[in-house]
Design a protein around this motif. Sequence first.
Motif, PDB file in Angstrom:
ATOM      1  N   GLU A   1       3.128  -6.652   2.279  1.00 38.33           N
ATOM      2  CA  GLU A   1       2.127  -5.619   2.571  1.00 38.33           C
ATOM      3  C   GLU A   1       2.807  -4.293   2.909  1.00 38.33           C
ATOM      4  O   GLU A   1       2.402  -3.233   2.424  1.00 38.33           O
ATOM      5  CB  GLU A   1       1.235  -6.065   3.723  1.00 38.33           C
ATOM      6  CG  GLU A   1       0.081  -5.118   3.988  1.00 38.33           C
ATOM      7  CD  GLU A   1      -0.892  -5.670   5.007  1.00 38.33           C
ATOM      8  OE1 GLU A   1      -1.845  -4.943   5.307  1.00 38.33           O
ATOM      9  OE2 GLU A   1      -0.714  -6.800   5.492  1.00 38.33           O
TER      10      GLU A   1
ATOM     11  N   ASP B   1       2.679  -0.790   0.771  1.00 34.74           N
ATOM     12  CA  ASP B   1       2.336   0.481   1.420  1.00 34.74           C
ATOM     13  C   ASP B   1       3.379   1.550   1.117  1.00 34.74           C
ATOM     14  O   ASP B   1       3.034   2.696   0.806  1.00 34.74           O
ATOM     15  CB  ASP B   1       2.205   0.303   2.939  1.00 34.74           C
ATOM     16  CG  ASP B   1       0.940  -0.419   3.351  1.00 34.74           C
ATOM     17  OD1 ASP B   1       0.014  -0.535   2.505  1.00 34.74           O
ATOM     18  OD2 ASP B   1       0.874  -0.877   4.508  1.00 34.74           O
TER      19      ASP B   1
ATOM     20  N   ASP C   1      -1.949  -0.690  -4.216  1.00 35.01           N
ATOM     21  CA  ASP C   1      -2.979  -1.551  -3.631  1.00 35.01           C
ATOM     22  C   ASP C   1      -2.810  -2.960  -4.154  1.00 35.01           C
ATOM     23  O   ASP C   1      -2.487  -3.163  -5.323  1.00 35.01           O
ATOM     24  CB  ASP C   1      -4.375  -1.041  -4.006  1.00 35.01           C
ATOM     25  CG  ASP C   1      -4.684   0.295  -3.361  1.00 35.01           C
ATOM     26  OD1 ASP C   1      -4.242   0.507  -2.220  1.00 35.01           O
ATOM     27  OD2 ASP C   1      -5.363   1.125  -4.011  1.00 35.01           O
TER      28      ASP C   1
ATOM     29  N   ASP D   1      -4.175  -7.293  -3.072  1.00 31.53           N
ATOM     30  CA  ASP D   1      -4.687  -8.314  -2.166  1.00 31.53           C
ATOM     31  C   ASP D   1      -3.694  -9.459  -2.151  1.00 31.53           C
ATOM     32  O   ASP D   1      -3.207  -9.892  -3.201  1.00 31.53           O
ATOM     33  CB  ASP D   1      -6.054  -8.817  -2.636  1.00 31.53           C
ATOM     34  CG  ASP D   1      -7.102  -7.721  -2.624  1.00 31.53           C
ATOM     35  OD1 ASP D   1      -7.083  -6.906  -1.677  1.00 31.53           O
ATOM     36  OD2 ASP D   1      -7.925  -7.665  -3.560  1.00 31.53           O
TER      37      ASP D   1
ATOM     38  N   ALA E   1      -4.492  -7.385  -7.838  1.00 27.80           N
ATOM     39  CA  ALA E   1      -5.147  -6.085  -7.700  1.00 27.80           C
ATOM     40  C   ALA E   1      -6.324  -6.029  -8.651  1.00 27.80           C
ATOM     41  O   ALA E   1      -6.289  -6.609  -9.739  1.00 27.80           O
ATOM     42  CB  ALA E   1      -4.166  -4.957  -8.013  1.00 27.80           C
TER      43      ALA E   1
ATOM     44  N   ASN F   1      -2.125  -1.497 -11.744  1.00 21.70           N
ATOM     45  CA  ASN F   1      -1.582  -1.156 -10.441  1.00 21.70           C
ATOM     46  C   ASN F   1      -0.292  -1.926 -10.128  1.00 21.70           C
ATOM     47  O   ASN F   1       0.609  -1.401  -9.509  1.00 21.70           O
ATOM     48  CB  ASN F   1      -2.640  -1.420  -9.364  1.00 21.70           C
ATOM     49  CG  ASN F   1      -2.310  -0.785  -8.044  1.00 21.70           C
ATOM     50  OD1 ASN F   1      -1.759   0.304  -7.985  1.00 21.70           O
ATOM     51  ND2 ASN F   1      -2.647  -1.472  -6.970  1.00 21.70           N
TER      52      ASN F   1
END
Length: 153
Positions: free
Chosen positions: A16, A20, A25, A27, A43, A48
């Motif tokens: 994560e 960042d 992005d 999940d 994603a 992405n």
Amino acid sequence: MDQLEREGDIAADYIEEFLDICDLDGDIDIDARNGRAYLSVKASDADNLRVLSKPETVNALQELTRLAVQNKTGSFSRLILDIGGSREAREAELAALVARAIERIVAGATEADLPAMSSYERKLVHDIVAASGSYRSESSGEGRDRHTVITAA
């Protein structure tokens, strides 16, 4: 199981933070099965994660994530990382590689050597070959040269 869940949580935090930093992005899903923690990054926009889902990139990021987990737990981790479906894509590639090797054996070769690959990929190959029923496989070589050899059963 508690250890695998802890590994998964540590790995998820690491990934994560990595996402960042990259301003991407994604999940993250965590699962524990077969004695390993599995992390899957998905994603809604497939583009992405395109750069991160390349096999070499996934393997490198998996090793970094394993080191981050090991640093926090003090234990070696066998964590598996999947980014944007990269593992499913690699399994399909391995199945095609096994099919071509079996074709060579059917055409008269006594054995078919596959390229060197990770222990996880070799296990997948062994499972694919075992499912065929008529062939067997074994690992051969040492270190980075370790590969799978397929023969008729």
